[in-house]
Design a protein around this motif. Structure first.
Motif, mmCIF file in Angstrom:
data_model
loop_
_atom_site.group_PDB
_atom_site.id
_atom_site.type_symbol
_atom_site.label_atom_id
_atom_site.label_comp_id
_atom_site.label_asym_id
_atom_site.label_seq_id
_atom_site.Cartn_x
_atom_site.Cartn_y
_atom_site.Cartn_z
ATOM 1 N N VAL A 100 34.685 36.692 29.908
ATOM 2 C CA VAL A 100 33.330 37.237 29.727
ATOM 3 C C VAL A 100 33.383 38.735 29.995
ATOM 4 C CG1 VAL A 100 32.156 35.098 30.342
ATOM 5 C CG2 VAL A 100 32.724 36.740 32.132
ATOM 6 N N THR A 118 36.413 33.515 35.841
ATOM 7 C CA THR A 118 35.919 34.764 35.260
ATOM 8 C C THR A 118 37.016 35.796 35.060
ATOM 9 O OG1 THR A 118 35.379 35.726 37.418
ATOM 10 C CG2 THR A 118 33.664 34.412 36.333
ATOM 11 N N ASP A 146 25.049 35.814 30.060
ATOM 12 C CA ASP A 146 26.429 35.347 29.966
ATOM 13 C C ASP A 146 27.216 35.636 31.244
ATOM 14 O OD1 ASP A 146 26.736 38.076 29.776
ATOM 15 O OD2 ASP A 146 27.988 38.044 27.984
ATOM 16 N N TYR A 147 26.582 36.320 32.200
ATOM 17 C CA TYR A 147 27.264 36.691 33.430
ATOM 18 C C TYR A 147 26.580 36.096 34.664
ATOM 19 C CZ TYR A 147 30.198 39.732 36.339
ATOM 20 O OH TYR A 147 31.123 40.210 37.225
ATOM 21 N N SER A 193 39.811 38.662 31.222
ATOM 22 C CA SER A 193 38.508 38.062 31.532
ATOM 23 C C SER A 193 37.841 37.502 30.280
ATOM 24 C CB SER A 193 37.593 39.109 32.173
ATOM 25 O OG SER A 193 38.111 39.515 33.422
ATOM 26 N N ARG A 219 39.027 35.178 25.289
ATOM 27 C CA ARG A 219 39.308 33.759 25.024
ATOM 28 C C ARG A 219 40.231 33.570 23.818
ATOM 29 N NH1 ARG A 219 33.632 33.605 25.852
ATOM 30 N NH2 ARG A 219 33.026 32.717 27.873
#
Length: 407
Positions: free
Chosen positions: A306, A229, A154-155, A304, A351
């Motif tokens: 993520v 990000t 995911d990064y 962020s 999010r």
């Protein structure tokens, strides 16, 4: 060395300080590079002599030299130096091409490591990790990786993450990580690993947060590079929800986009205009003194989308005694909650602009509660995240893996 346990300072090595050559692919002032600069200043010169080798020129070179650190620039092909993570993980063919292009550079780097008579090679970026591996092997020097990124799908691109995890387990003599969250993306490691949080320098810590002059009206800000990000889009959405509830509040985006992320900044600026934030939201661009910007906030927001490897801006806000609202996940979780379970900041899901706005509103509407939380955070970060602790842990690693120490 036991992971996560600070080693005490000791006497100088009998044959002089350990010669450490640190490799970094960039000379721009990113988070890892500023952490390196702070750490170099905090090292004990009786035990460690550092030379930093940069693969490009830039402002970090002068900052290091001003701090009395020896610096060499060994230029890497600009096309390779500018390759981003996504491009690096796209194809096997691209990886093979990169290996071929960088082979002469690796040979030059190996010769430089021998010239500098390194006892330890320490890499501090992903590109430097991969290029330093064959160079250290060619020069027969022990290699330490300092990983500042979560090596997770995911990064990073999935293929790149898998390669890095495999190499981390077999290549470097030791791995240093910037958080337990980062360690969790690499474990199990066949060789040793050490936790060394990016340390805060004394000048980053407020002497007395109570003496900070609070803004006359609420000021809510996000500090950091403008990038998908970092969550400026989510921040703007949260600001739109807060604007009506707090008519006098002002909002600030502190930081600038790199060239590749200019399109994202334009999109977020357009979103802010559509949400009616013209005149309420200020875009500062790049600032030389982020500490002054943080001091001018009522609430520091970390948004962020993520999980972050560490969350440097969260630690910086806490060090100034400013209430922080942050998105959960990664290293931020380690910053947000003390060992006894006490909150140092408010955490919200990533999010989720509605949750972000609600947490900011709670800080603004409950100032005494927020001040108590910020005061606890200010006290804790001085003990747990001081750069002196980082320097001691790294010194212990270097002395452990040094080719002299191993006979």
């Amino acid at each position: 060395m036991t992971a996560g346990r600070a080693a005490p300072r000791g006497p100088a090595a009998p044959h002089g300080p350990v010669r450490v050559v640190v490799l970094d692919h960039t000379a721009e002032l990113g988070g890892a590079e500023l952490a390196l600069l702070r750490t170099c200043r905090a090292l004990d010169p009786a035990r460690v002599a550092v030379t930093v080798v940069l693969f490009s020129d830039g402002p970090l070179r002068e900052r290091l030299r001003d701090a009395g650190v020896a610096v060499r620039v060994l230029p890497l092909d600009p096309g390779i130096a500018r390759t981003d993570r996504a491009a690096a993980g796209r194809s096997v063919l691209g990886a093979v091409r990169s290996a071929v292009v960088t082979a002469p550079f690796v040979a030059r780097l190996g010769r430089l490591l021998r010239e500098l008579d390194a006892d330890v090679v320490h890499t501090t970026s992903l590109k430097a990790d991969l290029l330093g591996l064959p160079a250290a092997a060619l020069s027969r020097r022990p290699l330490v990786w300092h990983v500042h990124d979560r090596i997770a799908d995911d990064y990073l691109p999935g293929g790149l993450a898998r390669v890095l995890r495999a190499v981390a387990r077999h290549g470097p003599r030791h791995v240093v990580v910037n958080s337990r969250a980062t360690a969790g993306t690499l474990l199990p490691l066949r060789r040793g690993w050490t936790l060394a949080y990016p340390g805060l320098a004394p000048e980053q810590v407020a002497a007395d947060p109570a003496a900070r002059r609070a803004p006359e009206v609420p000021v809510v800000g996000l500090v950091g590079r403008v990038s998908p990000t970092k969550g400026q889009r989510e921040f703007v959405e949260a600001c739109a929800l807060l604007a009506e509830r707090f008519p006098s509040a002002r909002f600030r985006v502190v930081g600038a986009a790199l060239f590749a992320e200019a399109g994202y900044e334009a999109q977020v600026r357009e979103l802010a205009a559509r949400r009616g934030l013209d005149g309420r939201l200020e875009w500062t661009g790049w600032v030389a003194d982020p500490v002054a910007e943080v001091d001018g906030l009522s609430v520091l927001v970390h948004a962020s989308p993520v999980p972050e490897p560490f969350g440097q801006v969260v630690a910086e806000g806490m060090a100034r005694g400013v209430p922080v609202v942050a998105t959960a996940g990664g290293g931020v979780d380690e910053l947000a909650v003390a060992a006894d379970g006490t909150e140092r900041c408010l955490l919200v899901p990533p999010r989720d602009p509605e949750a972000l706005a609600a947490a900011v509103a709670r800080v603004l509407e409950r100032p005494q509660e927020a001040a108590a939380r910020a005061d606890r955070a200010w006290k804790d970060v001085q003990a747990e995240f001081a750069v002196e602790r980082t320097a001691v842990r790294l010194t212990a690693v270097w002395e452990q893996v040094s080719r002299r120490g191993r006979g």
